[in-house]
Design an enzyme around this catalytic site. Structure first.
Site, mmCIF file in Angstrom:
data_model
loop_
_atom_site.group_PDB
_atom_site.id
_atom_site.type_symbol
_atom_site.label_atom_id
_atom_site.label_comp_id
_atom_site.label_asym_id
_atom_site.label_seq_id
_atom_site.Cartn_x
_atom_site.Cartn_y
_atom_site.Cartn_z
ATOM 1 N N HIS A 179 -3.286 0.134 0.667
ATOM 2 C CA HIS A 179 -1.926 0.592 0.390
ATOM 3 C C HIS A 179 -1.189 1.125 1.609
ATOM 4 O O HIS A 179 -0.013 1.444 1.537
ATOM 5 C CB HIS A 179 -1.932 1.680 -0.696
ATOM 6 C CG HIS A 179 -2.408 3.016 -0.188
ATOM 7 N ND1 HIS A 179 -3.722 3.285 0.034
ATOM 8 C CD2 HIS A 179 -1.719 4.122 0.163
ATOM 9 C CE1 HIS A 179 -3.843 4.523 0.504
ATOM 10 N NE2 HIS A 179 -2.648 5.059 0.588
HETATM 11 C C1 UD1 Z 1 1.420 8.352 -0.714
HETATM 12 C C2 UD1 Z 1 0.989 9.179 0.502
HETATM 13 C C3 UD1 Z 1 -0.307 8.616 1.061
HETATM 14 C C4 UD1 Z 1 -1.368 8.487 -0.024
HETATM 15 C C5 UD1 Z 1 -0.807 7.650 -1.159
HETATM 16 C C6 UD1 Z 1 -1.764 7.457 -2.294
HETATM 17 C C7 UD1 Z 1 2.835 10.114 1.839
HETATM 18 C C8 UD1 Z 1 3.564 9.994 3.124
HETATM 19 N N1 UD1 Z 1 1.976 9.107 1.573
HETATM 20 O O1 UD1 Z 1 1.704 7.037 -0.252
HETATM 21 O O2 UD1 Z 1 -0.794 9.499 2.054
HETATM 22 O O3 UD1 Z 1 -2.515 7.879 0.506
HETATM 23 O O4 UD1 Z 1 0.364 8.308 -1.656
HETATM 24 O O5 UD1 Z 1 -1.198 6.604 -3.226
HETATM 25 O O6 UD1 Z 1 3.022 11.062 1.122
HETATM 26 N N2 UD1 Z 1 5.438 4.055 -6.584
HETATM 27 C C9 UD1 Z 1 5.431 3.690 -7.895
HETATM 28 N N3 UD1 Z 1 4.968 4.591 -8.801
HETATM 29 C C10 UD1 Z 1 4.543 5.826 -8.458
HETATM 30 C C11 UD1 Z 1 4.576 6.187 -7.095
HETATM 31 C C12 UD1 Z 1 5.020 5.285 -6.169
HETATM 32 O O7 UD1 Z 1 5.824 2.590 -8.262
HETATM 33 O O8 UD1 Z 1 4.121 6.601 -9.343
HETATM 34 C C13 UD1 Z 1 5.897 3.075 -5.590
HETATM 35 C C14 UD1 Z 1 7.352 3.257 -5.229
HETATM 36 O O9 UD1 Z 1 7.908 2.011 -5.094
HETATM 37 C C15 UD1 Z 1 7.300 3.937 -3.884
HETATM 38 C C16 UD1 Z 1 5.997 3.395 -3.298
HETATM 39 O O10 UD1 Z 1 5.138 3.209 -4.415
HETATM 40 O O11 UD1 Z 1 8.397 3.672 -3.106
HETATM 41 C C17 UD1 Z 1 5.347 4.323 -2.332
HETATM 42 O O12 UD1 Z 1 5.161 5.628 -2.896
HETATM 43 P P1 UD1 Z 1 5.161 6.926 -1.946
HETATM 44 O O13 UD1 Z 1 4.874 8.133 -2.726
HETATM 45 O O14 UD1 Z 1 6.405 6.931 -1.122
HETATM 46 O O15 UD1 Z 1 3.989 6.631 -0.929
HETATM 47 P P2 UD1 Z 1 2.540 6.014 -1.139
HETATM 48 O O16 UD1 Z 1 2.492 4.706 -0.441
HETATM 49 O O17 UD1 Z 1 2.077 6.059 -2.560
#
Ligand code: UD1
Length: 441
Positions: A259
């Site tokens: 991821h």
């Molecule tokens: C975040 C953390 C990362 C951790 C990861 C675990 C930061 C900078 N990064 O990254 O350290 O390893 O979580 O998953 O805080 N999304 C969904 N549903 C959700 C959450 C996210 O669809 O419940 C999608 C959204 O499109 C979003 C993308 O995932 O834009 C990324 O989510 P985000 O929380 O920004 O970062 P992660 O890549 O999950």
């Protein structure tokens, strides 16, 4: 929720000990939940011990801790958040900020704005943040700058999983780790490298405590329960061997998670990793629970054919693969117990998650890390180039059970943490009492 009693005076210090210590814990994203759950459980156990000791008291004993759980909503899908609350027996959050996704700046700023209001309302004695996600830094920053009154009262900031460093500042988590550590007053370290990193950065030694890893507390607490998961059956990885269910055996499979933006946000980098997995996929099926970010990229980059699926139906079945190339079985993100069950029985794990590196180390499962660096030097093999991945996989496949569990991975990290912050809180309260002029005390 209303705030009770007198406000503290000075950095996380109360004027009077008559009020219960109030601890506010922040969670936001998936890897936070398993790190916070054991600490909340340890606080509850502490309270139960005190309540039993003072069972004849009418009022709540001052020695008990009031706990408030704040969920920022950084992760909001049931599969990324809700299911973890039920699997880990976490209490329902007292406050949900409902922040959701956004750019780093937008997400961090939204959390900060909303968290400031909560802090001003609750006025806790301790703000505890865990891990290295945007929610961790956002809430630590707010707590570092807040004042509750004209005397400058503010909470003690506790960082759980402090001191880890990848020395790669292009990773958002590295920025989050460094800044959170430097505004925190109690730093709980999971492994010895963390102690050294913090010393090298000039953090005063009396702030640093090597307590072990609360994520491993969760792993040990739920390891047996995970056996009740039916995920192996659902994926066709458990075969009945005897008549009338007399016996069964688990098929050989590998487990994959990806991821990190550096691995999945760039088509070439993603393709490179998939090419590095081809040899492994001819040997055994690879189960791939797909993070929402990665699901989006698979569709956007048209990588469905490389994964042996059209990418719309995310649940797979290993039985479909027959004797052909096994390929990669995609699933939706999995709950904590299902994933733990899959990790325990995997022949090999390939991942870019820091937490999974630690969990596989404790379970003795061979692990290949698809990253150029790691903030967790417990990792055994890492790299992102095709040959590098292939070589690492070949070496790990023939590796037997690991040479042991890292120091203090004994399931007691959360208890140590709660002991330290109770002690620190009372020491500060006592030293404060002797400093406060009579008129203020
Ligand atoms: C975040 C953390 C990362 C951790 C990861 C675990 C930061 C900078 N990064 O990254 O350290 O390893 O979580 O998953 O805080 N999304 C969904 N549903 C959700 C959450 C996210 O669809 O419940 C999608 C959204 O499109 C979003 C993308 O995932 O834009 C990324 O989510 P985000 O929380 O920004 O970062 P992660 O890549 O999950």
């Amino acid at each position: 929720m209303s705030h009770d009693g007198k406000v503290l005076s000075g950095r996380g210090i109360r004027r009077s000990q008559a009020r219960n210590m109030k601890v506010l814990t922040v969670v936001g994203a998936r890897p936070n939940f398993m790190k916070a759950a054991p600490i909340i459980a340890a606080i509850n156990e502490h309270n139960e011990r005190i309540l039993a000791k003072f069972a004849d008291r009418r009022e709540r004993p001052a020695e008990t801790i009031r706990h408030i759980l704040v969920h920022t909503g950084q992760h909001y899908d049931d599969l990324m958040s809700g299911s973890f609350f039920s699997d880990l027996k976490l209490p329902k959050p007292d406050v949900h900020l409902g922040v959701g996704s956004g750019s780093h700046a937008v997400q961090t700023a939204e959390i900060m704005k909303k968290f400031e209001e909560v802090l001003l309302g609750e006025k806790p004695d301790v703000v505890m943040v865990v891990g290295d996600v945007n929610s961790t830094l956002a809430c630590a920053l707010v707590a570092a700058k807040i004042t509750f009154d004209s005397a400058g009262s503010r909470p003690l900031i506790v960082h759980v999983e402090a001191g880890l460093r990848s020395f790669d500042r292009s990773m958002p988590e590295e920025i989050n780790r460094i800044l959170t550590d430097h505004v925190s007053e109690l730093l709980f370290v999971t492994e010895e490298s963390g102690l050294q990193n913090l010393r090298n950065e000039g953090v005063p030694p009396d702030r640093i405590h090597f307590v072990g890893n609360t994520m491993i507390d969760s792993l040990l607490a739920f390891k047996e329960k995970a056996e009740a998961s039916i995920i192996l059956e659902e994926l066709g990885l458990r075969t009945q061997t005897g008549k009338k269910g007399a016996g069964n055996s688990i098929n050989r499979y590998a487990l994959l998670t990806l991821h990190r933006p550096t691995n999945v946000d760039n088509r070439e980098a993603f393709l490179n990793i998939l090419a590095g997995l081809e040899e492994l996929a001819t040997d055994c099926p690879i189960v791939f629970p797909v993070h929402p970010r990665t699901q989006r990229r698979i569709k956007e980059f048209g990588l469905e054919s490389h994964l042996g699926t059209n990418g719309t139906k995310i649940k797979g079945d290993a039985r479909d693969s027959g004797n052909r190339r096994h390929g990669i079985i995609l699933t939706d993100p999995l709950g904590y117990l299902d994933f733990l069950c899959l990790m325990k029985h995997a022949r090999l794990v390939v991942t870019d998650s820091g937490g999974i590196q630690e969990e596989t180390t404790c379970l003795g499962i061979p692990c290949v890390t698809v990253r150029e660096n790691t903030e967790r030097p417990v990792t055994v093999e890492s790299g992102t180039e095709i040959e590098c991945i292939n070589d690492a996989i070949r070496r790990q496949k023939v590796r037997r059970a690991s040479g042991g569990v890292p120091k203090k991975c004994d399931g007691q990290a959360a208890t140590r943490i709660v002991d330290v912050f109770i002690r620190t809180y009372h020491e500060k309260a006592l030293s404060r009492q002797s400093l406060i002029p009579q008129t203020c005390a």
